[in-house]
Design an enzyme around this catalytic site. Sequence first.
Site, PDB file in Angstrom:
ATOM      1  CG  ASN A 291      -1.786   1.228   1.306  1.00 47.67           C
ATOM      2  OD1 ASN A 291      -1.910   1.964   0.330  1.00 47.67           O
ATOM      3  ND2 ASN A 291      -2.398   1.466   2.463  1.00 47.67           N
TER       4      ASN A 291
ATOM      5  CE  LYS B 179      -0.134   3.512   4.670  1.00 45.33           C
ATOM      6  NZ  LYS B 179      -0.291   3.694   6.089  1.00 45.33           N
TER       7      LYS B 179
ATOM      8  CG  HIS C  76      -5.989   1.959   4.781  1.00 51.03           C
ATOM      9  ND1 HIS C  76      -5.609   2.905   5.703  1.00 51.03           N
ATOM     10  CD2 HIS C  76      -4.957   1.084   4.687  1.00 51.03           C
ATOM     11  CE1 HIS C  76      -4.391   2.605   6.146  1.00 51.03           C
ATOM     12  NE2 HIS C  76      -3.979   1.501   5.546  1.00 51.03           N
TER      13      HIS C  76
ATOM     14  CD  GLU D  82      -3.346   5.579   6.348  1.00 47.31           C
ATOM     15  OE1 GLU D  82      -3.302   5.648   5.108  1.00 47.31           O
ATOM     16  OE2 GLU D  82      -2.435   5.064   7.035  1.00 47.31           O
TER      17      GLU D  82
ATOM     18  CD  GLU E 278      -4.074  -2.572   7.045  1.00 48.77           C
ATOM     19  OE1 GLU E 278      -2.943  -2.808   6.653  1.00 48.77           O
ATOM     20  OE2 GLU E 278      -4.691  -1.526   6.775  1.00 48.77           O
TER      21      GLU E 278
ATOM     22  N   GLY F 177       1.797   2.047  10.835  1.00 50.91           N
ATOM     23  CA  GLY F 177       2.757   3.147  10.732  1.00 50.91           C
ATOM     24  C   GLY F 177       3.378   3.534  12.068  1.00 50.91           C
TER      25      GLY F 177
ATOM     26  CB  SER G 143       4.534  -2.110  12.107  1.00 53.98           C
ATOM     27  OG  SER G 143       4.114  -0.771  12.330  1.00 53.98           O
TER      28      SER G 143
END
Length: 253
Positions: free
Chosen positions: A9, A11, A97, A99, A169, A175, A215
């Site tokens: 990904n 991003k 996702h 985000e 996730e 991250g 991660s």
Amino acid sequence: MRKQIAAANWKMNCTYQQGEELLDNILGAQIALADHQQVVFAVPFPYLIMANSEVADEKNYFIAAQNCYNKKSGAYTGEVSAEMLHSIGIKYCVLGHSERREYFQESNSTLAEKLDLCLEYGITPIFCCGEPLSIREAGTQNSFVEVQLRESLFHLSEAVISKIVIAYEPIWAIGTGKTATSDQAQEMHAHLRGVLAKQYGPVLANTVPILYGGSVKANNAADIFGRPDVDGGLVGGASLNASEFIAIIKALK
Ligand code: PEP
């Protein structure tokens, strides 16, 4: 064997030229994938056509969009539809996702509509789910994630449920450098498979790949992917580094 997938990904990272070089470096490693293994690159919209032509001659390498809109077509300036993705030969789309859920207020019901559109156009959704830290600390992560599945996926028929990919996730691991332990990943993946089994039966539940994201790095991928209900990973930061991602691909079962 279930599909095992290493999904990158990107991003909102990389210029076009950097993206092209990254793909060249990873594909240049010429990692031959077994029939049950796949590599997917979720790249920004403007790079989809370039990336798709890069993988065109590679067995089991695919390109994904990072999102699509929940309407078929029309006056939605700035949005991209599943039909548009289909028209340029895109085979995967990341949906939900964390985000997007957080910054763009994507709800479980909006995601259900996006899933339907992707499936209508033959695009495999990589449906992301996962709990925030507060939920993990309260110990209610299993029911939290179950609701995400129930509200976005459970309207799907038995005929199509095996066409999706789930990515678990935990938000607290994305991250942050803080990875769930392989025990925590396995525990949640087994729970998710159980939730699918209650709704669709164990045979179909066993066909759905469940990726872990949060991660994943070259040095922990083999441990996490080695667990029985973990079918690879959705990888953010480490997918931007060719040698890291090459090692992650090689860690697939
Ligand atoms: C992600 O963005 O889906 C992700 C898992 O990011 P990272 O690997 O950087 O934690």
